[in-house]
Design a protein around this motif. Structure first.
Motif, mmCIF file in Angstrom:
data_model
loop_
_atom_site.group_PDB
_atom_site.id
_atom_site.type_symbol
_atom_site.label_atom_id
_atom_site.label_comp_id
_atom_site.label_asym_id
_atom_site.label_seq_id
_atom_site.Cartn_x
_atom_site.Cartn_y
_atom_site.Cartn_z
ATOM 1 N N GLN A 1 -0.710 5.693 1.195
ATOM 2 C CA GLN A 1 0.912 5.790 1.653
ATOM 3 C C GLN A 1 0.961 5.852 2.938
ATOM 4 O OE1 GLN A 1 3.354 8.396 0.193
ATOM 5 N NE2 GLN A 1 4.620 7.131 0.659
ATOM 6 N N LYS B 1 1.173 -1.573 0.226
ATOM 7 C CA LYS B 1 -0.089 -0.148 -0.087
ATOM 8 C C LYS B 1 0.659 1.271 -0.048
ATOM 9 C CE LYS B 1 -4.386 -1.565 2.439
ATOM 10 N NZ LYS B 1 -5.053 -1.815 4.083
ATOM 11 N N VAL C 1 2.366 1.277 -3.818
ATOM 12 C CA VAL C 1 1.926 2.253 -4.952
ATOM 13 C C VAL C 1 1.166 3.586 -4.350
ATOM 14 C CG1 VAL C 1 -0.709 1.467 -5.653
ATOM 15 C CG2 VAL C 1 0.469 -0.246 -4.855
ATOM 16 N N GLY C 2 0.935 3.699 -2.796
ATOM 17 C CA GLY C 2 0.574 5.097 -2.692
ATOM 18 C C GLY C 2 1.447 6.317 -3.261
ATOM 19 N N ALA D 1 3.863 5.527 -5.509
ATOM 20 C CA ALA D 1 3.981 5.404 -6.794
ATOM 21 C C ALA D 1 2.756 6.079 -7.715
ATOM 22 C CB ALA D 1 3.911 4.226 -7.338
ATOM 23 N N THR D 2 1.664 7.112 -6.272
ATOM 24 C CA THR D 2 0.270 7.323 -7.424
ATOM 25 C C THR D 2 -0.265 8.313 -6.760
ATOM 26 O OG1 THR D 2 -1.232 6.173 -6.001
ATOM 27 C CG2 THR D 2 -0.863 4.825 -8.295
ATOM 28 N N ASN D 3 0.876 8.876 -5.808
ATOM 29 C CA ASN D 3 0.910 10.564 -5.785
ATOM 30 C C ASN D 3 -0.643 10.207 -4.527
ATOM 31 O OD1 ASN D 3 3.063 11.603 -6.347
ATOM 32 N ND2 ASN D 3 1.872 12.056 -8.167
ATOM 33 N N ASN D 4 -1.276 8.704 -3.667
ATOM 34 C CA ASN D 4 -2.020 9.142 -3.128
ATOM 35 C C ASN D 4 -1.652 8.544 -1.575
ATOM 36 O OD1 ASN D 4 -4.575 7.932 -1.631
ATOM 37 N ND2 ASN D 4 -5.134 6.083 -3.303
#
Length: 61
Positions: free
Chosen positions: A32, A19, A22-23, A25-28
């Motif tokens: 994160q 998580k 991915v967070g 990498a996706t600027n979420n």
């Protein structure tokens, strides 16, 4: 041999790392942060499992 707390703790750490990555990498930021929290919870749970296992080993001797 790993006990259930050790295994669950490791699982949470892995899930949290995914998580977090991915967070990032996706600027979420929310995902994160959730990942970082899952990793921390996993470390605590695994630590508890390690202590429980150490105590059981000592009592078996």
């Amino acid at each position: 041999m790993a006990n259930s707390d050790q295994a669950a703790g490791l699982g949470k750490q892995v899930k949290g790392a995914v998580k977090d990555a991915v967070g990032g990498a996706t600027n979420n930021a929310d995902l994160q942060a959730e990942g970082k929290l899952d990793k921390a919870e996993g470390k605590v749970q695994k630590g508890y499992g390690d202590a429980k296992s150490d105590l059981a080993d000592k009592l078996d001797k």
